[in-house]
Design a protein around this motif. Structure first.
Motif, PDB file in Angstrom:
ATOM      1  N   ALA A  90       0.817  -1.226   0.000  1.00  0.00           N
ATOM      2  CA  ALA A  90       0.000   0.000   0.000  1.00  0.00           C
ATOM      3  C   ALA A  90       0.848   1.273   0.000  1.00  0.00           C
ATOM      4  CB  ALA A  90      -0.989  -0.016   1.167  1.00  0.00           C
ATOM      5  N   ASN A  94       1.022   3.683  -3.565  1.00  0.00           N
ATOM      6  CA  ASN A  94       0.456   5.032  -3.444  1.00  0.00           C
ATOM      7  C   ASN A  94       1.512   6.105  -3.675  1.00  0.00           C
ATOM      8  OD1 ASN A  94      -2.211   4.261  -2.907  1.00  0.00           O
ATOM      9  ND2 ASN A  94      -1.799   3.993  -0.732  1.00  0.00           N
ATOM     10  N   LYS A  95       2.746   5.824  -3.281  1.00  0.00           N
ATOM     11  CA  LYS A  95       3.828   6.809  -3.414  1.00  0.00           C
ATOM     12  C   LYS A  95       4.487   6.753  -4.790  1.00  0.00           C
ATOM     13  CE  LYS A  95       6.962   9.702  -1.649  1.00  0.00           C
ATOM     14  NZ  LYS A  95       6.603  11.079  -1.275  1.00  0.00           N
ATOM     15  N   TYR A 219      -4.424   5.304 -11.767  1.00  0.00           N
ATOM     16  CA  TYR A 219      -3.573   5.885 -10.723  1.00  0.00           C
ATOM     17  C   TYR A 219      -3.296   7.360 -11.039  1.00  0.00           C
ATOM     18  CZ  TYR A 219       0.712   7.028  -8.187  1.00  0.00           C
ATOM     19  OH  TYR A 219       1.657   7.653  -7.400  1.00  0.00           O
ATOM     20  N   GLN A 223      -5.611   9.243  -8.415  1.00  0.00           N
ATOM     21  CA  GLN A 223      -4.748   9.495  -7.265  1.00  0.00           C
ATOM     22  C   GLN A 223      -3.792  10.667  -7.470  1.00  0.00           C
ATOM     23  OE1 GLN A 223      -4.299   4.826  -6.471  1.00  0.00           O
ATOM     24  NE2 GLN A 223      -3.228   6.025  -4.946  1.00  0.00           N
ATOM     25  N   ARG A 224      -3.368  10.893  -8.727  1.00  0.00           N
ATOM     26  CA  ARG A 224      -2.447  12.007  -8.987  1.00  0.00           C
ATOM     27  C   ARG A 224      -3.157  13.238  -9.560  1.00  0.00           C
ATOM     28  NH1 ARG A 224       2.891  10.188  -9.825  1.00  0.00           N
ATOM     29  NH2 ARG A 224       3.407  12.401 -10.163  1.00  0.00           N
ATOM     30  N   GLU A 257     -14.752   8.375  -4.912  1.00  0.00           N
ATOM     31  CA  GLU A 257     -13.576   8.276  -4.048  1.00  0.00           C
ATOM     32  C   GLU A 257     -13.476   9.492  -3.129  1.00  0.00           C
ATOM     33  OE1 GLU A 257     -10.815   5.360  -5.041  1.00  0.00           O
ATOM     34  OE2 GLU A 257     -12.935   5.087  -4.739  1.00  0.00           O
ATOM     35  N   ARG A 262      -8.540   8.358   0.559  1.00  0.00           N
ATOM     36  CA  ARG A 262      -7.707   7.154   0.469  1.00  0.00           C
ATOM     37  C   ARG A 262      -7.839   6.347   1.747  1.00  0.00           C
ATOM     38  NH1 ARG A 262      -1.659   8.390  -0.850  1.00  0.00           N
ATOM     39  NH2 ARG A 262      -2.653   9.210  -2.717  1.00  0.00           N
ATOM     40  N   SER A 264      -6.693   3.568   4.510  1.00  0.00           N
ATOM     41  CA  SER A 264      -5.627   2.776   5.110  1.00  0.00           C
ATOM     42  C   SER A 264      -6.179   1.395   5.432  1.00  0.00           C
ATOM     43  CB  SER A 264      -5.125   3.447   6.384  1.00  0.00           C
ATOM     44  OG  SER A 264      -6.150   3.419   7.369  1.00  0.00           O
ATOM     45  N   GLN A 405     -10.430   2.435  -6.509  1.00  0.00           N
ATOM     46  CA  GLN A 405      -9.040   2.881  -6.508  1.00  0.00           C
ATOM     47  C   GLN A 405      -8.500   3.178  -5.101  1.00  0.00           C
ATOM     48  OE1 GLN A 405      -7.676   2.845  -9.510  1.00  0.00           O
ATOM     49  NE2 GLN A 405      -5.632   3.578  -9.006  1.00  0.00           N
ATOM     50  N   SER A 406      -9.293   3.865  -4.276  1.00  0.00           N
ATOM     51  CA  SER A 406      -8.795   4.287  -2.962  1.00  0.00           C
ATOM     52  C   SER A 406      -8.565   3.102  -2.031  1.00  0.00           C
ATOM     53  CB  SER A 406      -9.789   5.259  -2.306  1.00  0.00           C
ATOM     54  OG  SER A 406     -11.028   4.610  -2.092  1.00  0.00           O
ATOM     55  N   PRO A 409      -5.123  -0.600  -2.909  1.00  0.00           N
ATOM     56  CA  PRO A 409      -3.813  -0.911  -2.314  1.00  0.00           C
ATOM     57  C   PRO A 409      -3.909  -1.571  -0.947  1.00  0.00           C
ATOM     58  CG  PRO A 409      -3.781   1.269  -3.305  1.00  0.00           C
ATOM     59  CD  PRO A 409      -5.211   0.816  -3.318  1.00  0.00           C
TER      60      PRO A 409
END
Length: 522
Positions: A90, A94-95, A219, A223-224, A257, A262, A264, A405-406, A409
């Motif tokens: 995860a 994500n990074k 992604y 996410q970006r 989303e 996001r 955890s 998507q969120s 991971p």
């Protein structure tokens, strides 16, 4: 508005383009192949090196118990590393992104490959034990990130077939290690360190070629927030400029989303809207590993020997079993979009359950009935076929599809941890089970297969041909929640109209056109 004028976003059926095919093959060969290769490669080398090294150091032979302990550590460090790799999924995806994580992951393959390759020169078996842990991290990451990456690159009509490709390369990796492990090739005292070090070659190939292929468009967009790059990547993958319908679906998912943010792992575990998806991936991954597949391979050699196969020929029969595994996984690639995921899971676990029961009976009568050993061999092959079409490949596909998507991971992190923990548990417990229960061990495995089958029958829906958001909507009924979107927390059905009217206006709006009304994506 465009809706009143009867405009629609045209969703063109996607084909397998050269870019998508090559991205699939390179990522699966560079990462998934290594997982399978390193599972089987440790079965071939002889622990004689451990003995020789110990003798040179201490001028006395190694005790049998210490040799067993060190060899067990060499084997078990791999799934333990896999567990650690899964826990890194995860934060890394994500990074660094999906492709970025796969490229970074090659460090955990190339470094241990060099270490294992020089272990004999360095006269150190400790290097092998440490290397097995590091290459396990590589397998833990790749076994989760490759299915995620391919699931997000693939159009919905090819998602199942391409989602099985990683498992296909795992089986090819196992078969390659079995072939190289034949005593006349590298499975001998002089060639086995080279065989251990070969795992670095696919990693180098991936490191050189994968940078030329796109990152996951989902992604980048969700996410970006990089819509331009996402659209460009999608056009390369589809071989067409007409990707507006797919981008529209991603936008819709992006809106949903934003209502959640996001997730955890802790948030995922407490999220009511994802409860049954989470239980499902845990059950399927436990069922996959606790169904007795490793035990079947453990028993295979003694079954072949009892059936009259010469000791030197057993290695060739084992390679034949590996080839059957590869062939049936190839079959699964071609039939998954026709049959669906659910049917393959049910058939696979059903076949494994029946094969385990029959194998128990065959092993019991093996000494007294002359033809029974051949029934045992047939049971092993039938079990391998059953596992290859469903329990082995499909859980990875379904894990990708069940989450947006969120949450994806964190979901892969949970699924991967369960997968590797179950793998480690079987390796630890089975020798004691076998000693205490003998052939009756397979009754326990058949029970696990049956329980998993019943759960899938009652709970897991068919996900073939559905968008990620549609699959979440199917589970929403079971979870007793409504899928919420960012625009005023409207339920999904109402929000589709709202998004159509408001999201794509102005200069950056998607091209709307065509005849007839209605949105043909949902």
């Amino acid at each position: 508005t465009s809706n009143k004028q009867g405009s629609t976003l045209k969703s063109v059926p996607a084909r397998l383009t050269a870019v998508l095919a090559l991205a699939t093959l390179i990522s699966a060969f560079g990462s998934s192949f290594q997982y399978g290769y390193n599972v089987a490669v440790i079965n071939s080398p002889s622990p004689r090196f451990y003995n020789t090294t110990y003798l040179e150091r201490y001028d006395r032979p190694m005790e049998e118990n210490l040799l067993t302990l060190l060899w067990s550590l060499s084997v078990s460090m791999y799934p333990l590393g896999g567990l650690f790799g899964s826990l890194m999924v995860a934060p890394l995806v994500n990074k660094l992104g999906r492709k970025g994580t796969l490229l970074f992951n090659n460090i955990f393959s190339i470094v241990p490959a060099v270490m294992m390759g020089v272990s004999e020169v360095a006269k150190s078996y400790e290097i092998i034990i440490v290397s097995r842990f590091i290459v396990g991290i590589c397998a833990g990451l790749s076994s989760n990130v490759v299915p995620m990456y391919l699931g997000e690159l693939s159009p919905k009509n090819l998602r199942g077939a391409l989602g099985i490709i990683p498992q296909l390369f795992i089986t090819i990796g196992i078969l390659s290690a079995q072939v190289l492990g034949i005593r006349n090739i590298l499975g001998n005292s002089t060639g086995w360190t080279l065989m251990l070090g070969l795992t670095g070659i696919p990693a180098v190939i991936e490191l050189l070629l994968l940078p030329f292929f796109p990152e996951s468009p989902r992604y980048m967009l969700i996410q970006r927030g990089d819509e331009k790059s996402a659209k460009k990547a999608l056009q390369r993958l589809r071989g067409s400029d007409n990707v507006d319908a797919e981008l529209w679906e991603m936008r819709l998912e992006d809106q949903s989303e934003k209502a959640e943010g996001r997730l955890s792992v802790l948030t995922l575990l407490s999220q009511r809207s994802l409860r049954w998806q989470l239980v499902s991936i845990v059950v399927m991954n436990m069922g996959q590993q606790l169904s007795g597949v490793n035990a079947i391979y453990y028993y295979a050699d003694s079954i072949y020997a009892t059936a009259g196969v010469k000791q030197n020929d057993i290695q060739y029969v084992t390679v034949g079993t590996g080839a059957v595994n590869v062939f049936m996984t190839i079959a699964a690639v071609f039939i998954v979009e026709a049959t669906g995921r659910r049917l393959l899971l049910l058939c696979g676990f059903g076949i494994c359950c029946g094969a385990c029961v029959l194998l128990t009976v065959a092993l019991y009568f093996q000494e007294s009935v002359t033809w029974m050993p051949y029934v045992s061999i047939a049971c092993v092959i039938i079990y391998v076929i059953g596992h290859a079409i469903g329990p082995s490949p499909i859980p990875y596909v379904v894990t990708t599809e069940m989450f947006r998507q969120s949450a994806r991971p964190a979901a892969f992190m949970v699924a991967g941890s369960v997968h590797w923990l179950s793998n480690f548990t079987v390796g630890l417990v089975f020798p004691f089970m076998e000693r205490g229960l003998g052939s009756y061990s397979f009754i326990i495995f058949s029970f696990i297969c049956l329980v998993t089958l019943i759960y899938i029958l009652l709970v897991v829906p068919e996900t073939k041909g559905k968008t990620f958001l549609e699959i979440c909507q199917m589970f929403a009924k079971r979870n007793k929640v409504e899928i919420k979107l960012g625009d005023g927390d409207l339920p999904l059905k109402e929000s589709k109209e709202s998004l159509k009217m408001s999201t794509f206006r102005g200069k950056e709006a998607f091209a709307l056109g065509g005849k007839g009304g209605g949105l043909n994506m949902f």
